[in-house]
Motif scaffolding. Structure first.
Motif, PDB file in Angstrom:
ATOM      1  N   PHE A 166     -12.564 -52.914  73.877  1.00 42.54           N
ATOM      2  CA  PHE A 166     -12.744 -53.477  75.387  1.00 42.54           C
ATOM      3  C   PHE A 166     -11.608 -54.041  75.876  1.00 42.54           C
ATOM      4  CE2 PHE A 166     -17.381 -52.943  75.645  1.00 42.54           C
ATOM      5  CZ  PHE A 166     -17.740 -52.589  74.490  1.00 42.54           C
ATOM      6  N   GLY A 167     -11.416 -53.878  77.205  1.00 40.01           N
ATOM      7  CA  GLY A 167     -10.568 -54.507  77.957  1.00 40.01           C
ATOM      8  C   GLY A 167     -10.874 -56.040  78.196  1.00 40.01           C
ATOM      9  N   PRO A 168      -9.898 -56.956  78.802  1.00 41.41           N
ATOM     10  CA  PRO A 168     -10.269 -58.186  78.930  1.00 41.41           C
ATOM     11  C   PRO A 168     -11.014 -58.635  79.984  1.00 41.41           C
ATOM     12  CG  PRO A 168      -8.061 -57.709  79.822  1.00 41.41           C
ATOM     13  CD  PRO A 168      -8.524 -56.409  79.115  1.00 41.41           C
ATOM     14  N   GLY A 169     -11.328 -57.594  80.832  1.00 40.69           N
ATOM     15  CA  GLY A 169     -12.286 -57.765  82.324  1.00 40.69           C
ATOM     16  C   GLY A 169     -11.736 -58.199  83.328  1.00 40.69           C
TER      17      GLY A 169
ATOM     18  N   ILE B 268     -16.010 -54.902  83.003  1.00 41.51           N
ATOM     19  CA  ILE B 268     -15.370 -54.839  81.810  1.00 41.51           C
ATOM     20  C   ILE B 268     -15.137 -53.288  81.384  1.00 41.51           C
ATOM     21  CG2 ILE B 268     -15.398 -55.140  79.086  1.00 41.51           C
ATOM     22  CD1 ILE B 268     -16.805 -57.682  79.738  1.00 41.51           C
TER      23      ILE B 268
ATOM     24  N   PHE C 281     -18.281 -59.901  86.904  1.00 38.80           N
ATOM     25  CA  PHE C 281     -17.067 -59.475  85.780  1.00 38.80           C
ATOM     26  C   PHE C 281     -17.131 -58.020  85.301  1.00 38.80           C
ATOM     27  CE2 PHE C 281     -13.885 -61.005  83.499  1.00 38.80           C
ATOM     28  CZ  PHE C 281     -14.065 -60.802  82.050  1.00 38.80           C
TER      29      PHE C 281
ATOM     30  N   LEU D 229     -24.104 -51.262  81.087  1.00 36.86           N
ATOM     31  CA  LEU D 229     -23.060 -50.123  81.292  1.00 36.86           C
ATOM     32  C   LEU D 229     -23.627 -49.498  82.635  1.00 36.86           C
ATOM     33  CD1 LEU D 229     -21.472 -48.126  79.888  1.00 36.86           C
ATOM     34  CD2 LEU D 229     -23.618 -46.620  79.243  1.00 36.86           C
TER      35      LEU D 229
ATOM     36  N   LYS E 259     -23.724 -65.299  82.215  1.00 34.24           N
ATOM     37  CA  LYS E 259     -24.710 -65.634  81.104  1.00 34.24           C
ATOM     38  C   LYS E 259     -25.552 -64.495  80.973  1.00 34.24           C
ATOM     39  CE  LYS E 259     -24.212 -70.631  82.140  1.00 34.24           C
ATOM     40  NZ  LYS E 259     -25.277 -71.969  82.486  1.00 34.24           N
ATOM     41  N   GLN E 260     -25.140 -63.275  81.096  1.00 30.86           N
ATOM     42  CA  GLN E 260     -26.011 -62.025  80.735  1.00 30.86           C
ATOM     43  C   GLN E 260     -25.269 -61.341  80.125  1.00 30.86           C
ATOM     44  OE1 GLN E 260     -28.274 -60.512  83.819  1.00 30.86           O
ATOM     45  NE2 GLN E 260     -28.481 -62.389  85.008  1.00 30.86           N
ATOM     46  N   SER E 261     -25.848 -60.218  79.492  1.00 27.77           N
ATOM     47  CA  SER E 261     -25.329 -59.273  78.633  1.00 27.77           C
ATOM     48  C   SER E 261     -24.597 -58.230  79.679  1.00 27.77           C
ATOM     49  CB  SER E 261     -26.450 -58.657  77.818  1.00 27.77           C
ATOM     50  OG  SER E 261     -25.764 -57.475  76.974  1.00 27.77           O
ATOM     51  N   LEU E 262     -23.800 -57.220  78.796  1.00 26.26           N
ATOM     52  CA  LEU E 262     -23.049 -56.243  79.488  1.00 26.26           C
ATOM     53  C   LEU E 262     -24.172 -55.312  80.003  1.00 26.26           C
ATOM     54  CD1 LEU E 262     -21.064 -57.627  77.761  1.00 26.26           C
ATOM     55  CD2 LEU E 262     -19.878 -55.319  77.836  1.00 26.26           C
TER      56      LEU E 262
ATOM     57  N   PHE F 263     -15.615 -46.432  79.217  1.00 27.11           N
ATOM     58  CA  PHE F 263     -16.810 -46.935  79.750  1.00 27.11           C
ATOM     59  C   PHE F 263     -16.637 -47.953  80.606  1.00 27.11           C
ATOM     60  CE2 PHE F 263     -19.915 -44.646  77.167  1.00 27.11           C
ATOM     61  CZ  PHE F 263     -19.361 -44.138  76.118  1.00 27.11           C
TER      62      PHE F 263
ATOM     63  N   ARG G 243     -12.558 -60.142  86.897  1.00 25.48           N
ATOM     64  CA  ARG G 243     -13.449 -60.965  87.758  1.00 25.48           C
ATOM     65  C   ARG G 243     -13.189 -60.534  89.399  1.00 25.48           C
ATOM     66  NH1 ARG G 243     -17.770 -63.542  86.614  1.00 25.48           N
ATOM     67  NH2 ARG G 243     -16.545 -64.519  84.840  1.00 25.48           N
TER      68      ARG G 243
ATOM     69  N   TYR H 267     -18.524 -51.430  82.400  1.00 21.76           N
ATOM     70  CA  TYR H 267     -19.869 -52.215  82.224  1.00 21.76           C
ATOM     71  C   TYR H 267     -19.544 -53.297  83.322  1.00 21.76           C
ATOM     72  CZ  TYR H 267     -20.016 -50.701  77.258  1.00 21.76           C
ATOM     73  OH  TYR H 267     -20.514 -49.647  76.310  1.00 21.76           O
TER      74      TYR H 267
ATOM     75  N   GLN I 192     -21.038 -57.424  83.970  1.00 18.48           N
ATOM     76  CA  GLN I 192     -21.555 -58.678  83.457  1.00 18.48           C
ATOM     77  C   GLN I 192     -21.666 -59.597  84.566  1.00 18.48           C
ATOM     78  OE1 GLN I 192     -19.286 -60.612  80.362  1.00 18.48           O
ATOM     79  NE2 GLN I 192     -21.254 -61.143  79.098  1.00 18.48           N
TER      80      GLN I 192
END
Lengths: 112, 116
Positions: free
Chosen positions: A103-106, A93, A91, A46, A41-44, A34, A108, A36, A38
């Motif tokens: 999950f991966g580390p993301g 992810i 960001f 999809l 300060k917000q949610s993920l 998947f 930026r 995502y 982000q």
């Protein structure tokens, strides 16, 4: 076990260029990954479901021609942000599925 | 459609005090419930999950969560908070029906600030 990596961890690119982000499952095979997004300060949110050997399934409102997803092998999915614009800065992810999502580390992404 | 609500944007707690992060969910079938923690500029780390069985689930770093079917809640708890627990916490739900795949729906996140 169940480690997911992303590369690069951060990237800066100029407006109009494309950037590729890799997501790898290091110690397991994942037919499903998947992607995502982000915002601060917000949610993920999809973006899409990446299926090995078939086309990705995009969520409503996500431009498939802008966010190209390729799941070429059971351990690698890539997200390419094409013709990037500053509003694509975010960001990103990924996650890979082995019974559950890991999950991966993301990554930026900053578009200047 | 499944949904998750985390009613508190931020929770402040003194170190050593109990910590609770609230989560309620809505699904059409039986839920799989998850808690994740995110540190700045990092991905999500798995804390715990509920699938079936005992309503009290124990997870990583001393966290636990209680599944309450009648209240459709899955609150995260820690008896004694540490400064290092300061982070962003996400509750997530997955439907158990096969057609839903492995998609997770996340709550909006709760920022936890533990003060020394």
């Amino acid at each position: 076990g169940a480690v997911v990596s992303q590369h690069p961890s951060w990237v800066i690119c100029k407006s109009g260029t494309s950037v590729k982000i890799e997501c790898r499952s290091l110690d397991f095979q994942a037919t499903t990954m998947f992607w995502y997004r982000q915002f601060p300060k917000q949610s993920l949110m999809l973006m899409a479901t990446s299926n090995e050997g078939s086309k990705a399934t995009y969520e409503q409102g996500v431009e498939k021609d802008k966010f190209l997803i390729n799941h070429a092998s059971l351990t690698l999915s890539t997200l390419t942000v094409t013709s990037a614009h500053p509003e694509d800065s975010s960001f990103y992810i990924c996650s890979a599925v082995e019974h559950e999502q890991y999950f991966g580390p993301g990554t930026r992404l900053t578009v200047t | 459609a499944q949904s998750v609500a985390q009613p508190e944007d931020q929770v402040n707690v003194a170190e050593g005090n109990p910590l609770t992060v609230k989560c309620t969910y809505s699904v059409s079938g039986n839920p799989y419930l998850f808690w994740y923690v995110q540190y700045p500029n990092r991905g999500l780390q798995f804390l715990l999950k509920y699938i079936t069985g005992d309503n009290l689930v124990k997870g990583s770093y001393g966290f636990e969560a209680e599944f309450n079917k009648s209240q459709t809640s899955f609150h995260l708890k820690k008896p004694s908070a540490l400064v290092s627990d300061s982070a962003l916490y996400f509750c997530a739900v997955r439907e158990t029906i096969k057609a839903a795949g492995n998609k997770l729906t996340f709550g909006g996140g709760t920022r936890v600030l533990v003060k020394p």
